[in-house]
Design an enzyme around this catalytic site. Sequence first.
Site, PDB file in Angstrom:
ATOM      1  N   GLU A 270      40.095  42.184  35.208  1.00  0.00           N
ATOM      2  CA  GLU A 270      39.763  40.857  35.712  1.00  0.00           C
ATOM      3  C   GLU A 270      38.853  40.159  34.702  1.00  0.00           C
ATOM      4  OE1 GLU A 270      37.589  39.153  39.784  1.00  0.00           O
ATOM      5  OE2 GLU A 270      36.867  40.991  38.816  1.00  0.00           O
ATOM      6  N   LYS A 329      44.278  35.956  43.164  1.00  0.00           N
ATOM      7  CA  LYS A 329      43.393  36.674  44.077  1.00  0.00           C
ATOM      8  C   LYS A 329      43.324  35.961  45.421  1.00  0.00           C
ATOM      9  CE  LYS A 329      38.781  38.819  43.942  1.00  0.00           C
ATOM     10  NZ  LYS A 329      37.550  38.933  43.126  1.00  0.00           N
ATOM     11  N   CYS A 385      39.453  43.484  42.034  1.00  0.00           N
ATOM     12  CA  CYS A 385      38.014  43.689  42.256  1.00  0.00           C
ATOM     13  C   CYS A 385      37.661  43.756  43.742  1.00  0.00           C
ATOM     14  CB  CYS A 385      37.239  42.590  41.541  1.00  0.00           C
ATOM     15  SG  CYS A 385      35.472  42.928  41.355  1.00  0.00           S
TER      16      CYS A 385
END
Length: 527
Positions: A270, A329, A385
């Site tokens: 990321e 995301k 994440c």
Amino acid sequence: MTWRVWGRIGAAVVAGLLVFASFPPRTCWYLAPLGIAILTLVARDATRLRGAFGYGLLGGLAFFLPLLPWTGIYVGPVPWLALSAACAVYVGLFGLATRWVTVLPGWPVWAALMWTLTEWGRSSFPFGGFPWGRLAFGQADGWYLPFAWLGGAPIVSFVVALTGTVLAAVILRLRERDTVRRGLVIFTLATVVIIIPVTGVILRTALPAPDDGDRPITVAAIQGSVPRLGLDFNAQRRAVLDNHIRRTEELARAVAAGTAARPDVVIWPENSSDIDPLRNADAAAEITAASRDIGAPILVGAVLVNDDRTTTNSVMMWDADGPGERHDKKIIQPFGEYLPYRDFFRHFSDYADRAGYFVPGHGDGVVHADPAGGGPPVAIGVATCYEVAFDRAFEDSLRAGAQLLTVPTNNATFGDSDMTYQQLAMSRVRAVEHGRALVVAATTGVSAIITADGAVQQQTPKFVPAALEATLPLRSETTPATAIGPLPERVLCVLAAAVALAAAIRWRTAARTARRADEDVTTASPR
């Protein structure tokens, strides 16, 4: 306050510290049931419901305050203290609910259900919830981990809590005077305490072997590192991108020299390109050249700027022909990637305007890569994440056919903290839950290769450029946890609500009986 109250306060704090000590980077997973047992005893011994809540709150603070200091490393203590207090409220509710259901037969089971209910609540509310600190995420090295294969993280948390509440019942039975009855009950309960974790050990035999799968591919994870840690780590965005380009080129030279295998797909972390490569021709050219040199597609973590000036945290498949499929995301971090009530929070912190303006994406959480070695496209499930903490992230990916899982992550904003090890443990739980090999690619570490049985096959040190490479199996077989999805947690929460209602009826009946007894005594008394 009496010494008895002070003793409960001390015990509640010890309970929270024991649960904290069960979490990574420590491997003392067995302390979690002991912490739950002590907290259960304290709550059950409280004279009032509000006292049980207070003891639970203290235990929650003792757990979350040392667990979450990384949330305030670069922004001061207010966010850390506020988040810890908010999470501790749910542990307080567990204390209250435990005291509430102890009037029912079989209360250890019902108390464990209360933990499931409050953990679900914390993972859902407010702002989408904060699942960090679920009991399951402290069990990556323990006997309870294989329960994730059976019913996911919620089942792991439940069986850990159940072990603790039954252990509390064993301790209570030690006070009984009837030696024969006490011995029989203690033997039964102690057997349950032993059987639960042993069942986890037995379940381990059902986990896939590290090499079991449909076909193998070679995967590389690149850890480029960053010029400096902190919230402004990406102030040198070109340097961050260049670090990942440079480490990929080093691997390409090793492949050309025959000292490394050619990967079928390369995974970057990321934020490996905080320069939007869809808008910046130089960044696009560098990534394209790196993919051409390594001879494989690269999964690039990038920040994309939208037309309305909001941003999207994305990972996209990039090969010698340019960008392909991407995952935006979907579960973004409040107070980090976006700030709810920004104008309000400006009054409390100068960092309010440094929170991001990210917007959530959509999709099924899968990107497809055409492997360098040929063959059908590979379906890669992505949880970026923060997403890995949420059950639904990989559930969507698996429903879309993910054969391999990855967690691209950026830990540079959390310094040299335990956060990266806590997140690595979550990834290990997810690998077992879904029966897939999993690749963690982190900007600053720890990057890791995790097999479907939750073992860490390889990992990097922190804060150094590094590359991991492994041959991993693609899998299409479905675990029980994947097949049933969120059903176990929903069933446990519905049962918990039903038990709470039954306890309310019991409390009300007891209150009526006591009131009638008082009235009878008053009526019978001479005037």
